[in-house]
Design a protein around this motif. Structure first.
Motif, mmCIF file in Angstrom:
data_model
loop_
_atom_site.group_PDB
_atom_site.id
_atom_site.type_symbol
_atom_site.label_atom_id
_atom_site.label_comp_id
_atom_site.label_asym_id
_atom_site.label_seq_id
_atom_site.Cartn_x
_atom_site.Cartn_y
_atom_site.Cartn_z
ATOM 1 N N TYR A 79 4.504 -2.836 -2.744
ATOM 2 C CA TYR A 79 3.222 -3.054 -2.522
ATOM 3 C C TYR A 79 2.552 -1.918 -1.594
ATOM 4 N N PRO B 234 -5.690 -8.699 -0.366
ATOM 5 C CA PRO B 234 -4.983 -7.847 0.260
ATOM 6 C C PRO B 234 -4.349 -8.277 1.465
ATOM 7 N N ALA C 55 -7.139 -2.278 -1.910
ATOM 8 C CA ALA C 55 -6.599 -2.757 -0.788
ATOM 9 C C ALA C 55 -8.071 -3.191 0.125
ATOM 10 N N ALA D 57 -1.558 -0.728 3.135
ATOM 11 C CA ALA D 57 -0.562 0.117 2.574
ATOM 12 C C ALA D 57 0.241 0.529 3.696
ATOM 13 N N TYR E 35 -0.938 -0.044 -2.905
ATOM 14 C CA TYR E 35 -2.157 -0.149 -2.136
ATOM 15 C C TYR E 35 -2.426 1.356 -1.971
#
Length: 130
Positions: free
Chosen positions: A52, A68, A63, A5, A56
């Motif tokens: 995105y 990912p 994740a 993230a 996440y």
């Protein structure tokens, strides 16, 4: 925000800053020839990467694993190919980078679709505890 993230958010912020500076430069020079590349930088870089990142972040169980990481790599590669590839195509140098970047962007979205489909949260991220 951490992990995948955070990396997506860093890419989003870098893209937003680059897009803003580029937009100011185009405005100051009154030359908007490369605005399609500027638009793709903002949309794929700033908007998509921020979405995105939030996905996440809100679903940390999504994740984990290889998908990912592949998603992050293909999203960054797509930006790296597509944003310079569009000006080359506009200036009739070569369409190759833009075409390759488009295909990698599609692959990135397909990987994200797989991540979304495999991630089934037990509770809504916004559910209020009782």
């Amino acid at each position: 925000m951490e992990g995948i993230a955070r990396w997506f958010m860093l890419a989003a912020v870098a893209s937003a800053l680059g897009g803003m500076v580029w937009g100011i430069q185009m405005s100051a020079s009154q030359d908007h020839l490369l605005s399609p590349a500027h638009g793709h930088l903002n949309l794929l870089g700033w908007v998509s990467c921020a979405i995105y990142a939030f996905y996440y972040h809100l679903l940390p169980q999504a994740a984990g694993g290889l998908l990912p990481r592949l998603h992050l790599g293909t999203a960054i590669l797509a930006l790296t190919l597509l944003v310079p590839g569009i000006p080359l195509a506009i200036q009739n140098s070569s369409d190759l980078l833009a075409q390759a970047g488009s295909l990698v962007a599609l692959l990135s979205m397909l990987i994200f679709a797989a991540v979304v489909l495999r991630s089934r949260p037990e509770k809504s991220a916004f559910a209020q505890p009782r």
